[in-house]
Design a protein around this motif. Structure first.
Motif, PDB file in Angstrom:
ATOM      1  N   PHE A 149       0.820  -1.200   0.000  1.00 54.00           N
ATOM      2  CA  PHE A 149       0.000   0.000   0.000  1.00 54.00           C
ATOM      3  C   PHE A 149       0.863   1.263   0.000  1.00 54.00           C
ATOM      4  O   PHE A 149       0.598   2.216  -0.730  1.00 54.00           O
ATOM      5  N   PHE A 160       1.539  12.233  -9.453  1.00 49.81           N
ATOM      6  CA  PHE A 160       0.691  13.408  -9.352  1.00 49.81           C
ATOM      7  C   PHE A 160       1.525  14.683  -9.346  1.00 49.81           C
ATOM      8  O   PHE A 160       1.206  15.662 -10.020  1.00 49.81           O
ATOM      9  N   PHE A 164       1.343  17.633 -12.122  1.00 45.94           N
ATOM     10  CA  PHE A 164       1.054  18.996 -11.691  1.00 45.94           C
ATOM     11  C   PHE A 164       2.118  19.950 -12.236  1.00 45.94           C
ATOM     12  O   PHE A 164       1.806  20.965 -12.853  1.00 45.94           O
ATOM     13  N   VAL A 168       1.345  22.828 -15.120  1.00 47.69           N
ATOM     14  CA  VAL A 168       1.444  24.238 -14.729  1.00 47.69           C
ATOM     15  C   VAL A 168       2.531  24.928 -15.545  1.00 47.69           C
ATOM     16  O   VAL A 168       2.316  26.000 -16.114  1.00 47.69           O
ATOM     17  N   ASP A 171       1.571  25.356 -19.221  1.00 48.02           N
ATOM     18  CA  ASP A 171       0.467  26.275 -19.486  1.00 48.02           C
ATOM     19  C   ASP A 171       0.805  27.715 -19.141  1.00 48.02           C
ATOM     20  O   ASP A 171       0.252  28.643 -19.711  1.00 48.02           O
ATOM     21  N   LEU A 172       1.709  27.911 -18.198  1.00 52.71           N
ATOM     22  CA  LEU A 172       1.968  29.275 -17.739  1.00 52.71           C
ATOM     23  C   LEU A 172       3.105  29.949 -18.486  1.00 52.71           C
ATOM     24  O   LEU A 172       3.095  31.154 -18.677  1.00 52.71           O
ATOM     25  N   ILE A 173       4.120  29.186 -18.873  1.00 49.17           N
ATOM     26  CA  ILE A 173       5.312  29.824 -19.433  1.00 49.17           C
ATOM     27  C   ILE A 173       5.344  29.638 -20.932  1.00 49.17           C
ATOM     28  O   ILE A 173       5.392  28.516 -21.417  1.00 49.17           O
ATOM     29  N   ALA A 175       3.173  29.627 -23.240  1.00 48.13           N
ATOM     30  CA  ALA A 175       2.276  28.551 -23.632  1.00 48.13           C
ATOM     31  C   ALA A 175       2.001  28.635 -25.125  1.00 48.13           C
ATOM     32  O   ALA A 175       1.844  29.712 -25.690  1.00 48.13           O
ATOM     33  N   ARG A 177      -0.825  27.792 -27.451  1.00 44.07           N
ATOM     34  CA  ARG A 177      -2.217  27.403 -27.336  1.00 44.07           C
ATOM     35  C   ARG A 177      -2.639  26.563 -28.531  1.00 44.07           C
ATOM     36  O   ARG A 177      -2.328  26.879 -29.675  1.00 44.07           O
ATOM     37  N   ALA A 230     -10.327  20.064 -25.958  1.00 41.20           N
ATOM     38  CA  ALA A 230     -11.432  20.061 -25.007  1.00 41.20           C
ATOM     39  C   ALA A 230     -10.920  20.390 -23.611  1.00 41.20           C
ATOM     40  O   ALA A 230     -11.610  20.997 -22.810  1.00 41.20           O
ATOM     41  N   LEU A 231      -9.672  20.002 -23.319  1.00 33.21           N
ATOM     42  CA  LEU A 231      -9.134  20.241 -21.987  1.00 33.21           C
ATOM     43  C   LEU A 231      -8.510  21.616 -21.854  1.00 33.21           C
ATOM     44  O   LEU A 231      -8.331  22.120 -20.757  1.00 33.21           O
ATOM     45  N   GLU A 232      -8.148  22.201 -22.967  1.00 35.66           N
ATOM     46  CA  GLU A 232      -7.565  23.540 -22.895  1.00 35.66           C
ATOM     47  C   GLU A 232      -8.657  24.574 -22.683  1.00 35.66           C
ATOM     48  O   GLU A 232      -8.494  25.533 -21.951  1.00 35.66           O
ATOM     49  N   ASN A 233      -9.790  24.333 -23.382  1.00 35.96           N
ATOM     50  CA  ASN A 233     -11.005  25.036 -23.016  1.00 35.96           C
ATOM     51  C   ASN A 233     -10.976  26.542 -23.165  1.00 35.96           C
ATOM     52  O   ASN A 233     -11.519  27.266 -22.341  1.00 35.96           O
TER      53      ASN A 233
ATOM     54  N   TYR B  46      -4.617  36.603 -19.869  1.00 34.97           N
ATOM     55  CA  TYR B  46      -3.824  35.382 -19.771  1.00 34.97           C
ATOM     56  C   TYR B  46      -4.666  34.308 -19.077  1.00 34.97           C
ATOM     57  O   TYR B  46      -4.600  34.154 -17.853  1.00 34.97           O
ATOM     58  N   ALA B  48      -4.567  31.181 -18.783  1.00 35.29           N
ATOM     59  CA  ALA B  48      -3.904  30.118 -18.026  1.00 35.29           C
ATOM     60  C   ALA B  48      -3.569  30.600 -16.619  1.00 35.29           C
ATOM     61  O   ALA B  48      -3.774  29.904 -15.613  1.00 35.29           O
ATOM     62  N   ARG B  51      -6.579  30.774 -14.517  1.00 40.02           N
ATOM     63  CA  ARG B  51      -7.019  29.462 -14.077  1.00 40.02           C
ATOM     64  C   ARG B  51      -6.199  28.982 -12.878  1.00 40.02           C
ATOM     65  O   ARG B  51      -6.744  28.491 -11.890  1.00 40.02           O
TER      66      ARG B  51
END
Lengths: 700, 67
Positions: A149, A160, A164, A168, A171-173, A175, A177, A230-233, B46, B48, B51
């Protein structure tokens, strides 16, 4: 060279550097940052294997677009959770009984490999991970069941953290699209297609097939972008649906374009000159409407003008046809007259479909009217060969069974490492176009990674103090691997280097490298990769003549279904099915080889005749049964089941008879003409030398 | 009101923060979809960053109820 020229050159070089090299540097930087961030978090939380978190980052960030990273993370999470669930179950059931444990593990791996063949892109990857997780969690847990376990929780936490950090950072630096990428792709495709149409209508381009094959690849990459977005939205759901519609419409218009081109080609060879010239004139007009003087539309706004001109052209087309009709000589035979009618019908259809496609394309630009067009969900569906899928499953299972038996029989110390990498490589490349080549590249990457990891573990890490020094010590390896991964030719090498380098890094929560263990594990890794290479060579599903014959017959089956199945009337099914099969087989990339050439020939033949059959059956549905027509459809189906000269002759005779029956019947003139032209089209396609060549397997 | 710092989940003790993390993630996803479908993101510089900030706010807010 004077100063101005030098400056101009410098500016050009600067622009190239900005466009080509800078994105690669940014990507490398992002991967490094995400990796180090993941490592820091894992160390901070005192998790056992920071390398799992870093490996997750490396795997997920293989794509440079943030939407793709999201999608991949999502599926990685699902795959991992499934894998961990199964690991715990197996440990609970068979921890004491290693043979049973490994046997059930083999079955699971086989299922996962088969699953990864059925699905596309990231979903396929989720299956690979569900299998691989069983190795990194299940095997260590089975070795010490009392910690099962804790091991599972540890790996989940690390994965995870990796997900993460990767999402992050990407998407932030800086990015990238997906929305913009998709828009670019859609624009480029419209531009390319109109350019192709313009060139073809001028009679300049000799062969349009390579271009159409390129489009097949585009259709699937756009679909994968669309699914990930769909996930970028950022965009709304309506927009995504419209992109799907655009894809479906594009497939139809490119098929009709090809059919019309084929018809013109046949006219060149055998038809009457006046008919050919008449069609050519109208076709050239269409080319001018789409791209006046070769100037193609670059933006949606310009495309809107094209749509307006097309609509106008459509209304004037009727009188254009009458004018050509009037000029046809009086001594023309009935068959030549039919040639003209068929060409007219196809050209009308081409204009209609092009208009629909252009309108959908322009509607992408205006964001206000997003609720506008009727929204039907377009799904590309999944078309695969069940036998190939099950063989791939057997291959994955065998790779595991072999490594596991060696492990058990020889008490191999590094058995777990070998099993893990063996399973990863034998499932990961199952969907590759050329698995053996991919394995070779992966092997190269692994060897480079070993050398780097050895140097790093035993010459650099012992002297490193603190997090900063640690980060410095492992950065070169990560940078190298990420840089290799940016270039398509070396992407697999980069992936292999990443995986092996991180796996062999000599620290968990503390430094724990040991040269003897390192070398043993390294040898085990290389052996495992070699073994999967052998397995891919033994069960070769993509490059063998056998598999290409299977692809051809699966393609033909689409026409057989279109002829016989009561429900198979949806044209989208045929269009996407045929393209999916070819895309999966990878034949479009190996046009040089005669067997692949044959697959491509069948693709076009199937699209051409299939679309005519479906149009025919639509009319038939409206007007009820007609025995000779059904007989003709059956004959076509038989020919496509077993293509050979006699079957072809029977089909041609049956189609002729059906034509005569339609002429004599009391069906409304408009749809009678439609049925008549489609029959004529099928007949001339069947009579073509080209189809005679592919029916005999390219032997003539 | 403060929540207990660890919660028994099928006899496995998990930190309440994990639950807070998951809840914040779920709510962010929901809000995200809502805002996306309404087209609100077109007015943001922005998206992102917005979010991530939204998630950070929610997670911290939930975290405050634990500690």
């Amino acid at each position: 060279m004077n100063r101005v020229q030098v400056l101009a050159f410098a500016r050009m070089g600067w622009r190239d550097w900005l466009e080509l090299d800078v994105p690669a540097y940014i990507y490398v930087f992002k991967v490094l940052l995400a990796c180090l961030l993941a490592m820091w978090f894992s160390l901070r939380f005192e998790l056992q294997q920071p390398r799992t978190a870093m490996m997750t980052v490396a795997i997920v960030m293989q794509s440079q677009h943030s939407g793709m990273v999201f999608a991949k993370s999502y599926y990685r999470l699902i795959g991992t959770l499934a894998g961990i669930g199964v690991s715990l179950l197996l440990v609970a059931l068979f921890a004491q009984e290693r043979v049973l444990f490994l046997l059930s593990m083999t079955i699971w791996i086989g299922l996962c490999t088969a699953g990864s063949m059925v699905y596309r892109n990231h979903q396929s990857y989720a299956f690979v991970l569900a299998g691989y997780t069983l190795c990194i969690v299940g095997l260590p847990a089975a070795a010490s069941p009392e910690h099962a376990f804790d091991i599972a929780v540890g790996r989940i936490s690390e994965i995870f953290i990796g997900l993460f950090c990767a999402t992050v950072v990407s998407d932030l630096i800086f990015a990238k699209r997906l929305g913009n990428v998709m828009l670019d792709a859609v624009r480029r495709r419209f531009r390319d297609f109109t350019m192709l149409l313009h060139a073809a209508s001028d009679g300049v381009s000799s062969s349009h097939e390579p271009m159409l094959l390129n489009f097949v690849g585009d259709i699937f990459s756009l679909e994968s972008y669309r699914a990930s977005s769909a996930l970028e939205n950022d965009g709304s759901r309506a927009r995504r649906l419209r992109l799907g519609q655009l894809n479906a419409e594009f497939m139809e218009v490119s098929t009709t374009f090809h059919a019309f081109e084929q018809l013109l080609r046949r006219q060149e060879k055998t038809g009457r000159k006046e008919v050919k010239d008449g069609l050519r004139i109208l076709y050239r007009d269409l080319g001018e409407v789409v791209a006046p003087d070769g100037e193609v539309a670059h933006t949606e706004r310009e495309a809107a003008a094209v749509a307006a001109r097309l609509a106008l052209f459509r209304t004037s087309l009727g009188s254009g046809f009458s004018a050509v009709d009037a000029r046809l000589p009086p001594d023309i035979t009935a068959s030549q007259r039919m040639d003209f009618e068929t060409g007219k019908e196809l050209l009308l259809r081409l204009v209609d479909e092009l208009l629909a496609y252009t309108r959908t394309y322009t509607s992408l630009a205006n964001r206000q009217g997003e609720g506008g067009a009727a929204q039907v969900s377009f799904n590309l569906g999944r078309h695969f060969d069940p036998l190939a899928v099950s063989l791939a499953g057997v291959r994955g299972a065998l790779a595991l069974a072999i490594t596991a038996s060696i492990w058990m029989l020889t008490e191999w110390g590094s058995g777990i490492e070998a099993i893990t990498l063996g399973v990863v490589t034998s499932t990961l490349f199952a969907t590759a176009f050329s698995p053996t080549k991919a394995i070779r590249q992966f092997f190269t990457g692994a060897v480079i990674a070993m050398a780097l990891a050895y140097y790093c573990n035993f010459h650099v890490l012992p002297d490193a103090q603190g997090f900063f020094m640690l980060a410095l010590a492992i950065s070169p390896g990560i940078i190298c691997a990420a840089w290799l991964a940016t270039r398509p030719e070396t992407a697999v090498t980069g992936a292999g280097m990443f995986m092996v380098f991180l796996m062999r890094l000599g620290f968990g929560s503390t430094y724990d490298a040991n040269p003897v263990a390192f070398l043993n594990d390294a040898i085990a890794d290389l052996l495992a990769i070699l073994l999967s290479g052998i397995m891919y060579a033994l069960i070769d599903l993509s490059g063998s003549g056998w598999s290409r014959q299977r692809t051809s017959s699966a393609l033909r089956k689409l026409v057989v279904d279109a002829c016989r199945e009561p429900l198979a009337l949806r044209r989208a099914n045929l269009e996407s099915g045929a393209r999916d099969l070819v895309q999966r087989s990878g034949s479009a990339r190996r046009m040089g080889e005669p067997e692949d050439r044959l697959v491509i020939d069948w693709l076009f033949s199937v699209l051409e005749i299939g679309h005519a059959v479906i149009a025919l059956r639509k009319e038939l549905n409206v007007h009820g049964a007609c025995a000779p027509l059904e007989h003709a459809l059956e004959a076509i189906a038989r020919y496509f089941e077993a293509p050979a000269g006699p079957a072809r002759d029977t089909a041609i005779v049956a189609v002729n008879a059906a034509g005569a029956a339609v002429d004599a019947s009391a069906i409304a003139p408009a749809s009678r003409r439609e049925m008549r032209t489609m029959l004529h089209f099928i007949r001339s396609a069947l009579q073509d030398d080209e189809s005679a060549r592919i029916a005999t397997g390219g032997m003539e | 009101m403060t929540m207990p710092r660890e919660i028994a989940f099928f006899d496995a003790l998990i930190p309440s923060l994990v639950l807070a993390f998951l809840a914040a993630g779920g709510i962010t996803l929901m809000l995200d979809r809502m805002l996306g479908n309404r087209g609100i993101y077109r007015y943001l510089w922005y998206p992102a960053l917005f979010r991530v900030a939204l998630f950070a706010c929610l997670f911290s807010a939930f975290g405050l109820t634990v500690y």
